[in-house]
Design an enzyme around this catalytic site. Structure first.
Site, PDB file in Angstrom:
ATOM      1  CE  LYS A  45      -5.164  -2.031   0.423  1.00 38.77           C
ATOM      2  NZ  LYS A  45      -5.166  -0.561   0.214  1.00 38.77           N
ATOM      3  CG  ASP A  75       8.827   4.267 -11.266  1.00 36.25           C
ATOM      4  OD1 ASP A  75       9.465   3.189 -11.211  1.00 36.25           O
ATOM      5  OD2 ASP A  75       7.620   4.318 -11.548  1.00 36.25           O
ATOM      6  CB  SER A 126      -0.966  -0.039   1.193  1.00 38.14           C
ATOM      7  OG  SER A 126      -1.980   0.920   1.065  1.00 38.14           O
TER       8      SER A 126
END
Length: 408
Positions: A332, A318, A307
Site C-alpha cells: 500500500k 534502502d 502502509s
C-alpha cells in the site's frame, strides 16, 4: 416601432423577471451544500488530477440536478461520487465512523480487535491482523480470513467502514462473525472488550546460544507509537541488548508521522520517504541525526505489513540499516489525509503516493525481504519470538552472523 427608451425598459423588465425566477434555482439547499463541500475537498486534494478519467465538474452538475431529500441521500450521493475514482482508500466516513477512527489513532477503542482491509481483486473485506490479546486474537481469527457477515449482515469490500463500525460497540456486548478460511466457512461469536492500543511489546532474549537480543513488537502506528518504541529501545539497551529485532508483522500501518519518527530513532542520516502529490511535486523526509542506537537491527515483515509499516521497512532497508526477514509486504503505497465535513462526517482522501529512499513505488507490489522465510503455521501470541517462530529465529541467526563479522 418600439421607441428606444421603451425598448430599454422592456429589456430591464425582462432581465428582472429572469433574475427573480432564476435566483431560487441557483440557491443550494443545505444537503447540496454538504455534497458540494465534499466535492470541493476531493477536487482540491485528490492525488489524480484526472479523477480516474472522470469529468469531475460534469459529474457534480449531474448529481446536483437530482433532489437530495435528507442526509442519508446526501451521503449516498457522496459515496456514488467517490466510487467513480475506483479507489477504496478514498471514502466517506459517517460521523460515528469518523469519531471511531479518530479514537483509534489516538490510542483506544472498544470492539473485537481486528485490523481489516479491502482486497481489490476479490472485493472482499480481509483480516489484515488481529490485535494481540484482543477477543478476535483469543478466538483464533487469523490474517487472511475473509469476513462474510457481521451479525448476519453480508459485508462487501466497499463497506469497509461499515464492517468496522458493526464490530465496534460497548464492552461486554456480543457480535457474530462469519468468515471464509481456505474454502471453509467458520462462525465466531465474540464479546467486545476495551482494546489496549499500547502498540509496543518488548522483551530481552538472553538465550546463551546467541547474543542478547532486544525484541520489540510494534502492532500499530498510533499517536503513542514513537514514544513507546523509543522507551523500549532505551530500556533494552540498558539491559544489555547487543542487537535488535523489530517485529512489523501484521502491522497494517496508521499515522505517517509516527512511521517517520520511528525511522529517525534508528537512522542517523539518509532519506526516509519521498511523497509525490497530484502535481508530481516531490517532497521528502529525512533522518535528523538523533538515532537512539547503532546496534545491528533486523525487521520481521509479512503480507500483513502495510502502509506506514512499509515506509519504515523501506527506509531501513534502502539505507542498509536493517536486514528484512520474512515474506513480501502488503503493498500500500498511497497516503490519505482526513478532512472533517461541516456536519461531523469526514472524508479520507488519497492525497499522495510515496516512494522508498531508492525511489521504489511499492503500491500493489510490496517490499521483498532480504531474507525470505516462510512461516508455515499461523502463530498465536504466546508462540511469537519463540523456538516455533521460524522468521524470528532466522533473524536472530542473521544478527549473530553480522555481530561475528563486525567483531572480526
Amino acid at each position: 416601432m418600439i421607441q428606444p427608451f421603451l425598448k430599454r425598459s422592456l429589456l430591464w423588465l425582462a432581465l428582472l423577471f429572469w433574475l427573480a425566477t432564476a435566483a431560487p434555482a441557483l440557491a443550494l439547499t443545505e444537503e447540496q451544500k454538504l455534497f458540494n463541500e465534499a466535492w470541493r475537498i476531493v477536487n482540491q486534494s485528490y492525488v489524480d488530477p484526472g479523477f480516474n478519467h472522470t469529468n469531475w465538474y460534469q459529474l457534480r452538475e449531474k448529481i446536483l440536478k437530482k433532489p437530495l431529500a435528507d442526509r442519508e441521500q446526501t451521503y449516498t450521493a457522496i459515496e456514488g461520487l467517490l466510487a467513480k475514482l475506483d479507489d477504496p482508500f478514498t471514502r466517506l466516513l459517517r460521523p460515528d465512523q469518523y469519531r471511531n477512527l479518530q479514537v483509534s489513532t489516538a490510542g483506544e477503542l472498544s470492539g473485537v480487535g481486528l485490523q481489516i482491509g479491502f482486497e481489490a481483486e476479490s472485493g472482499d473485506v480481509v483480516v489484515i491482523a488481529p490485535i494481540e490479546g484482543s477477543p478476535a486474537a483469543q478466538a483464533g481469527l487469523l490474517a487472511g480470513d475473509r469476513i462474510l457477515t457481521v451479525d448476519g449482515v453480508a459485508i462487501s469490500g466497499r463497506e469497509l467502514d461499515e464492517a468496522a463500525a458493526r464490530m465496534r460497540g460497548p464492552r461486554g456486548t456480543t457480535v457474530a462473525l462469519q468468515v471464509l478460511r481456505d474454502q471453509q466457512t467458520l462462525d465466531f461469536e465474540l464479546v467486545r472488550d476495551r482494546i489496549s492500543l499500547n502498540p509496543v511489546r518488548s522483551q530481552l532474549d538472553r538465550d546463551g546460544d546467541h547474543p542478547t537480543i532486544g525484541y520489540i513488537r510494534l502492532s500499530q502506528f498510533n499517536a503513542n507509537a514513537s514514544v513507546e518504541v523509543a522507551h523500549a529501545i532505551a530500556q533494552l539497551d540498558q539491559q544489555g541488548a547487543e542487537a535488535f529485532v523489530l517485529d512489523l508483522r501484521n502491522n497494517s500501518g496508521g499515522l505517517l508521522t509516527a512511521g517517520i519518527e520511528i525511522a529517525r530513532e534508528w537512522l542517523d542520516e539518509g532519506a526516509i520517504v519521498y511523497t509525490v502529490n497530484r502535481q508530481g511535486v516531490l517532497d521528502s523526509f529525512a533522518a535528523n541525526g538523533q538515532a537512539l542506537t547503532d546496534k545491528p537491527l533486523a525487521l520481521l515483515v509479512n503480507r500483513g505489513t502495510a502502509s506506514a509499516s512499509e515506509i519504515l521497512a523501506g527506509a531501513l532497508q534502502d539505507n542498509e540499516r536493517a536486514i528484512l526477514v520474512g515474506d513480501r509486504t502488503f503493498g500500500k503505497g498511497l497516503i490519505q489525509s482526513l478532512f472533517e465535513l461541516s456536519d461531523g462526517a469526514g472524508l479520507a482522501v488519497t492525497v499522495a503516493k510515496y516512494e522508498t529512499p531508492n525511489h521504489h513505488d511499492i503500491n500493489k507490489q510490496g517490499i521483498q525481504p532480504d531474507l525470505a522465510v516462510e512461516q508455515p503455521e499461523p502463530l498465536f501470541a504466546e508462540a511469537i519470538a519463540s523456538a516455533a517462530d521460524r522468521q524470528y529465529q532466522a533473524a536472530v541467526t542473521a544478527l549473530t552472523e553480522q555481530l561475528r563479522r563486525d567483531r572480526g
